[in-house]
Design an enzyme around this catalytic site. Structure first.
Site, PDB file in Angstrom:
ATOM      1  NE  ARG A 137      10.849 -18.089  51.559  1.00 30.22           N
ATOM      2  CZ  ARG A 137      11.294 -16.890  51.264  1.00 30.22           C
ATOM      3  NH1 ARG A 137      10.800 -15.814  51.860  1.00 30.22           N
ATOM      4  NH2 ARG A 137      12.247 -16.719  50.357  1.00 30.22           N
ATOM      5  CG  HIS A 147      15.763 -14.669  45.719  1.00 25.76           C
ATOM      6  ND1 HIS A 147      15.125 -15.766  46.272  1.00 25.76           N
ATOM      7  CD2 HIS A 147      14.979 -13.611  46.031  1.00 25.76           C
ATOM      8  CE1 HIS A 147      14.014 -15.380  46.896  1.00 25.76           C
ATOM      9  NE2 HIS A 147      13.903 -14.069  46.766  1.00 25.76           N
ATOM     10  CG  HIS A 204      11.505 -10.246  44.809  1.00 27.35           C
ATOM     11  ND1 HIS A 204      10.295 -10.628  45.331  1.00 27.35           N
ATOM     12  CD2 HIS A 204      12.441 -10.930  45.506  1.00 27.35           C
ATOM     13  CE1 HIS A 204      10.489 -11.498  46.320  1.00 27.35           C
ATOM     14  NE2 HIS A 204      11.789 -11.700  46.451  1.00 27.35           N
ATOM     15  CB  CYS A 211       9.868  -9.479  51.492  1.00 24.81           C
ATOM     16  SG  CYS A 211      10.507  -9.433  53.164  1.00 24.81           S
TER      17      CYS A 211
HETATM   18  P1  HMG Z   1      12.817 -11.415  67.772  1.00 30.69           P
HETATM   19  O1  HMG Z   1      11.553 -10.802  68.274  1.00 30.69           O
HETATM   20  O2  HMG Z   1      14.023 -10.569  67.702  1.00 30.69           O
HETATM   21  O3  HMG Z   1      13.230 -12.753  68.505  1.00 30.69           O
HETATM   22  O4  HMG Z   1      12.512 -12.000  66.334  1.00 30.69           O
HETATM   23  P2  HMG Z   1      12.890 -13.419  69.858  1.00 30.69           P
HETATM   24  O5  HMG Z   1      13.841 -14.547  69.947  1.00 30.69           O
HETATM   25  O6  HMG Z   1      12.828 -12.384  70.920  1.00 30.69           O
HETATM   26  O7  HMG Z   1      11.419 -14.036  69.633  1.00 30.69           O
HETATM   27  C1  HMG Z   1      10.234 -13.286  69.574  1.00 30.69           C
HETATM   28  C2  HMG Z   1       9.041 -14.223  69.568  1.00 30.69           C
HETATM   29  O8  HMG Z   1       9.076 -15.072  68.418  1.00 30.69           O
HETATM   30  C3  HMG Z   1       9.023 -15.175  70.764  1.00 30.69           C
HETATM   31  O9  HMG Z   1       7.659 -15.497  71.009  1.00 30.69           O
HETATM   32  C4  HMG Z   1       9.704 -16.407  70.217  1.00 30.69           C
HETATM   33  O10 HMG Z   1       9.350 -17.571  70.886  1.00 30.69           O
HETATM   34  C5  HMG Z   1       9.197 -16.443  68.811  1.00 30.69           C
HETATM   35  P3  HMG Z   1       6.854 -14.798  72.210  1.00 30.69           P
HETATM   36  O11 HMG Z   1       7.685 -15.070  73.421  1.00 30.69           O
HETATM   37  O12 HMG Z   1       6.799 -13.320  71.847  1.00 30.69           O
HETATM   38  O13 HMG Z   1       5.530 -15.481  72.166  1.00 30.69           O
HETATM   39  N1  HMG Z   1      10.140 -17.067  67.889  1.00 30.69           N
HETATM   40  C6  HMG Z   1       9.813 -18.050  67.026  1.00 30.69           C
HETATM   41  N2  HMG Z   1       8.658 -18.693  66.788  1.00 30.69           N
HETATM   42  C7  HMG Z   1       8.675 -19.654  65.831  1.00 30.69           C
HETATM   43  N3  HMG Z   1       9.776 -19.973  65.119  1.00 30.69           N
HETATM   44  C8  HMG Z   1      10.940 -19.346  65.351  1.00 30.69           C
HETATM   45  C9  HMG Z   1      10.987 -18.347  66.328  1.00 30.69           C
HETATM   46  N4  HMG Z   1      11.976 -17.541  66.787  1.00 30.69           N
HETATM   47  C10 HMG Z   1      11.443 -16.776  67.730  1.00 30.69           C
HETATM   48  N5  HMG Z   1      12.006 -19.675  64.618  1.00 30.69           N
HETATM   49  C11 HMG Z   1      12.928 -13.420  64.454  1.00 30.69           C
HETATM   50  C12 HMG Z   1      13.534 -12.592  65.552  1.00 30.69           C
HETATM   51  C13 HMG Z   1      14.012 -13.760  63.458  1.00 30.69           C
HETATM   52  C14 HMG Z   1      12.322 -14.682  65.031  1.00 30.69           C
HETATM   53  C15 HMG Z   1      11.820 -12.577  63.773  1.00 30.69           C
HETATM   54  O14 HMG Z   1      12.356 -11.368  63.422  1.00 30.69           O
HETATM   55  C16 HMG Z   1      11.232 -13.244  62.562  1.00 30.69           C
HETATM   56  O15 HMG Z   1      10.577 -14.291  62.645  1.00 30.69           O
HETATM   57  N6  HMG Z   1      11.439 -12.676  61.401  1.00 30.69           N
HETATM   58  C17 HMG Z   1      10.947 -13.302  60.170  1.00 30.69           C
HETATM   59  C18 HMG Z   1      11.093 -12.412  59.035  1.00 30.69           C
HETATM   60  C19 HMG Z   1      10.686 -13.135  57.779  1.00 30.69           C
HETATM   61  O16 HMG Z   1      10.280 -14.269  57.774  1.00 30.69           O
HETATM   62  N7  HMG Z   1      10.787 -12.396  56.666  1.00 30.69           N
HETATM   63  C20 HMG Z   1      10.452 -12.938  55.386  1.00 30.69           C
HETATM   64  C21 HMG Z   1      11.425 -13.955  54.916  1.00 30.69           C
HETATM   65  S1  HMG Z   1      12.953 -13.247  54.308  1.00 30.69           S
HETATM   66  C22 HMG Z   1      12.619 -12.856  52.655  1.00 30.69           C
HETATM   67  O17 HMG Z   1      11.481 -12.950  52.220  1.00 30.69           O
HETATM   68  C23 HMG Z   1      13.758 -12.483  51.761  1.00 30.69           C
HETATM   69  C24 HMG Z   1      14.177 -13.605  50.833  1.00 30.69           C
HETATM   70  O18 HMG Z   1      13.117 -14.000  49.984  1.00 30.69           O
HETATM   71  C25 HMG Z   1      15.318 -13.122  49.962  1.00 30.69           C
HETATM   72  C26 HMG Z   1      15.022 -11.771  49.323  1.00 30.69           C
HETATM   73  O19 HMG Z   1      14.133 -11.657  48.484  1.00 30.69           O
HETATM   74  O20 HMG Z   1      15.710 -10.849  49.759  1.00 30.69           O
HETATM   75  C27 HMG Z   1      14.660 -14.829  51.600  1.00 30.69           C
HETATM   76 MG    MG Z   2      12.528 -12.983  48.173  1.00 32.84          MG
END
Ligand code: HMG
Ligand code: MG
Length: 300
Positions: free
Chosen positions: A13, A206, A208, A239
């Site tokens: 992931r 966690h 980096h 990220c």
């Molecule tokens: P949004 O635009 O505010 O939400 O995004 P929305 O509800 O308006 O949805 C927008 C679009 O996304 C819509 O599609 C939804 O259907 C779709 P459209 O109508 O435009 O075609 N959608 C989804 N599709 C699939 N699965 C879902 C989903 N939810 C909505 N679950 C949202 C809000 C949270 C969805 C968006 O901001 C997002 O996906 N963000 C992801 C960010 C991410 O993955 N970042 C990396 C992971 S975090 C990380 O790496 C840190 C970590 O490692 C710890 C660290 O190191 O700090 C964990």
């Molecule tokens: Mg991370």
């Protein structure tokens, strides 16, 4: 028996999510299977986020459907909202991860809402996860600093940790998203979180490795009492919403260090070295694990 340390392997992931070229689903599946076979108790296998935001993770359902399930292995997936949770449930995930931040600016950039809004969004996910008997983990990004806001007050980390514990999280990840933390700071943050959570069973580190501090930070967290750490084979990762941040600390380096400390993980370092070399080959570059590359050179 020496003391046991749980390692959560996050390469499938966190390691892959930032790859520009789409990594074939078959490679992701093989990666998860090989990691589980190497002895990891917990593999972060996929992410059910918007494919527009993170295209690399768009095949999470296919990955989860194709992996072999090893009895006892926990397969975790990221779930930012109920849509993600429903997908995780259908995919038979063992653990769902809600991910917030200790920084308002990062919360907005990463999940498009404020910290308070994120907690409200996580509430139904947490309730549904508990009702379904799944483990629930909460990740706190920018616990050691934020790419947009700079310093993160320790009180903000503790505040989000408390809110996540109230939601019923079994585990809280204190995450250094951009790898800026230093050992003394990690000690301070962990001890403060230790005031509200049990460091040995409820808190993970966690890290980096952007500034080369990750192994030292792990030692500091160990000293504070943390016994769960995240790492990524070959140091893959980053990220998409934290520009310039490199991958997680490399699993091979962590295992080499923990073995030297006489701590027990149950993970086969030799197998992990092979996985790291194999993955790096597929990603088309040399892996970032110093121990991994040294051990691989000795083997060949
Ligand atoms: P949004 O635009 O505010 O939400 O995004 P929305 O509800 O308006 O949805 C927008 C679009 O996304 C819509 O599609 C939804 O259907 C779709 P459209 O109508 O435009 O075609 N959608 C989804 N599709 C699939 N699965 C879902 C989903 N939810 C909505 N679950 C949202 C809000 C949270 C969805 C968006 O901001 C997002 O996906 N963000 C992801 C960010 C991410 O993955 N970042 C990396 C992971 S975090 C990380 O790496 C840190 C970590 O490692 C710890 C660290 O190191 O700090 C964990
Ligand atoms: Mg991370």
């Amino acid at each position: 028996m020496s003391e046991h340390i749980k390692i959560v392997e996050v390469a499938p992931r966190d390691g892959l999510q930032n790859e520009k070229q789409f990594v074939d689903t078959a490679i992701k599946v093989e990666l998860v299977n090989r990691l589980a076979a190497a002895g990891f108790q917990n593999v972060e296998a996929a992410s059910f986020v918007s494919p527009k935001w993170v295209p690399q993770m768009a095949d999470g359902a296919e990955v989860m459907a194709a992996i072999e399930r090893r009895p006892g292995t926990i397969y975790s997936v990221l779930t930012p909202n109920m849509r993600g949770f429903e997908a995780a449930l259908a995919a038979r995930a063992d653990e769902v991860v809600i991910f917030g931040a200790a920084s308002e600016a990062f919360s907005q950039r990463n999940i498009n809402c404020s910290i308070a809004e994120s907690i409200a969004r996580f509430e139904p996910v947490a309730t549904a996860a508990k009702a379904a008997g799944l483990r629930l983990r909460g990740s706190i990004s920018c616990s050691m600093g934020c790419p947009y806001q700079g310093e993160t007050p320790v009180a903000s980390v503790v505040d989000v940790a408390q809110r996540m514990l109230r939601l019923g999280c079994d585990e809280i990840d204190v995450s250094d998203t951009i790898g800026v933390g230093t050992p003394a700071q990690v000690g301070r943050v962990m001890r403060a979180v230790g005031e509200v959570a049990d460091l040995s069973t409820q808190v993970s580190g966690h890290f980096h490795d952007t500034y080369g501090q990750a192994l030292a930070n792990i030692l500091s967290a160990l000293e504070a009492g943390v016994r769960i750490f995240h790492s990524s084979v070959s140091g893959a990762g980053g990220c998409p919403y934290a520009k310039g941040a490199t991958g997680n600390v490399a699993t091979e380096d962590v295992l080499y260090m923990l073995n030297g400390q006489g701590l027990h993980t149950g993970i086969d370092l030799d197998a992990v070295v092979d996985i790291g070399q194999w993955l790096s080959g597929h990603l088309g570059r040399k892996g970032a694990s110093r121990a991994g590359n040294a051990l691989a050179a000795r083997k060949s």
